[in-house]
Design a protein around this motif. Structure first.
Motif, short mmCIF file in Angstrom:
data_model
loop_
_atom_site.label_atom_id
_atom_site.label_comp_id
_atom_site.label_asym_id
_atom_site.label_seq_id
_atom_site.Cartn_x
_atom_site.Cartn_y
_atom_site.Cartn_z
N GLY A 1 0.75 -1.24 0.00
CA GLY A 1 0.00 0.00 0.00
C GLY A 1 0.79 1.30 0.00
O GLY A 1 0.21 2.38 0.10
N ARG A 2 2.11 1.23 -0.12
CA ARG A 2 2.89 2.46 -0.13
C ARG A 2 2.96 3.00 -1.56
O ARG A 2 3.11 2.26 -2.51
CB ARG A 2 4.31 2.20 0.41
N SER A 3 2.90 4.33 -1.67
CA SER A 3 2.99 4.99 -2.97
C SER A 3 4.28 5.80 -3.07
O SER A 3 4.70 6.42 -2.09
CB SER A 3 1.80 5.92 -3.19
N PHE A 4 4.85 5.78 -4.25
CA PHE A 4 6.09 6.51 -4.50
C PHE A 4 5.94 7.29 -5.80
O PHE A 4 5.26 6.84 -6.73
CB PHE A 4 7.28 5.55 -4.60
N TRP A 5 6.60 8.45 -5.83
CA TRP A 5 6.49 9.35 -6.98
C TRP A 5 7.87 9.72 -7.51
O TRP A 5 8.84 9.82 -6.75
CB TRP A 5 5.77 10.63 -6.59
N GLY A 6 7.94 9.97 -8.80
CA GLY A 6 9.14 10.53 -9.39
C GLY A 6 9.15 12.04 -9.25
O GLY A 6 8.21 12.64 -8.72
N GLN A 7 10.21 12.65 -9.75
CA GLN A 7 10.38 14.09 -9.60
C GLN A 7 9.62 14.88 -10.66
O GLN A 7 9.46 16.10 -10.54
CB GLN A 7 11.87 14.45 -9.66
N GLY A 8 9.17 14.20 -11.69
CA GLY A 8 8.42 14.87 -12.76
C GLY A 8 9.30 15.24 -13.94
O GLY A 8 10.50 15.50 -13.78
N THR A 9 8.70 15.26 -15.11
CA THR A 9 9.39 15.69 -16.32
C THR A 9 8.47 16.60 -17.12
O THR A 9 7.28 16.31 -17.28
CB THR A 9 9.86 14.48 -17.15
N GLN A 10 9.00 17.70 -17.60
CA GLN A 10 8.18 18.71 -18.29
C GLN A 10 7.94 18.31 -19.74
O GLN A 10 8.88 17.95 -20.47
CB GLN A 10 8.88 20.07 -18.25
N VAL A 11 6.69 18.39 -20.15
CA VAL A 11 6.32 18.20 -21.55
C VAL A 11 5.65 19.48 -22.01
O VAL A 11 4.68 19.95 -21.39
CB VAL A 11 5.35 17.01 -21.72
N THR A 12 6.17 20.08 -23.07
CA THR A 12 5.62 21.30 -23.62
C THR A 12 5.29 21.07 -25.09
O THR A 12 6.16 20.66 -25.86
CB THR A 12 6.60 22.47 -23.49
N VAL A 13 4.03 21.32 -25.45
CA VAL A 13 3.58 21.13 -26.83
C VAL A 13 3.22 22.49 -27.40
O VAL A 13 2.33 23.17 -26.89
CB VAL A 13 2.38 20.18 -26.90
#
Length: 119
Positions: free
Chosen positions: A105-117
């Motif tokens: 039940g533990r959740s983990f997240w990445g730091q994110g990556t920017q997508v620009t269209v």
């Protein structure tokens, strides 16, 4: 502990494609064996974070806004989750986050990556 590192974001013209990658690592060499849910979220400026695609075992789901254009997949040998994004639109511009949930039940997240269209 599980770590997630996203890559593959960038700037693309409308109609173009990008593939995001999320490399998952942990204490266990077979980290995917302790994960039962994988997903991608995105957050545009001034908006709430929204679920884009998820994979639970063999079940895959997409938001209506990306259905038919985005594909989530995994490579167990590389401990990597992918998000293939085709026919990109300016409204797809956001920071994209990879997330996993473990069997306990533990959740983990990445730091994110920017997508620009661009239009």
């Amino acid at each position: 502990q599980v770590q997630l590192v996203e890559s593959g974001g960038g700037l693309v013209h409308a109609g173009g494609s990008l593939r995001l990658s999320c490399e998952v690592s942990g204490r266990s060499g077979s980290v995917f064996s302790i994960i039962n849910v994988m997903g991608w979220y995105r957050q545009a400026p001034g908006k709430q974070r929204e679920l884009v695609a998820s994979m639970t075992g063999g079940d895959i789901g997409y938001s209506d806004s990306v259905k038919g254009r985005f594909t989530i997949s995994r490579d167990n040998a590389k401990n990597t989750v992918y998000l293939q994004m085709n026919s990109l639109k300016p409204e797809d511009t956001a920071v994209y986050y990879c997330t996993v949930r473990t069997l306990d039940g533990r959740s983990f997240w990445g730091q994110g990556t920017q997508v620009t269209v661009s239009s």
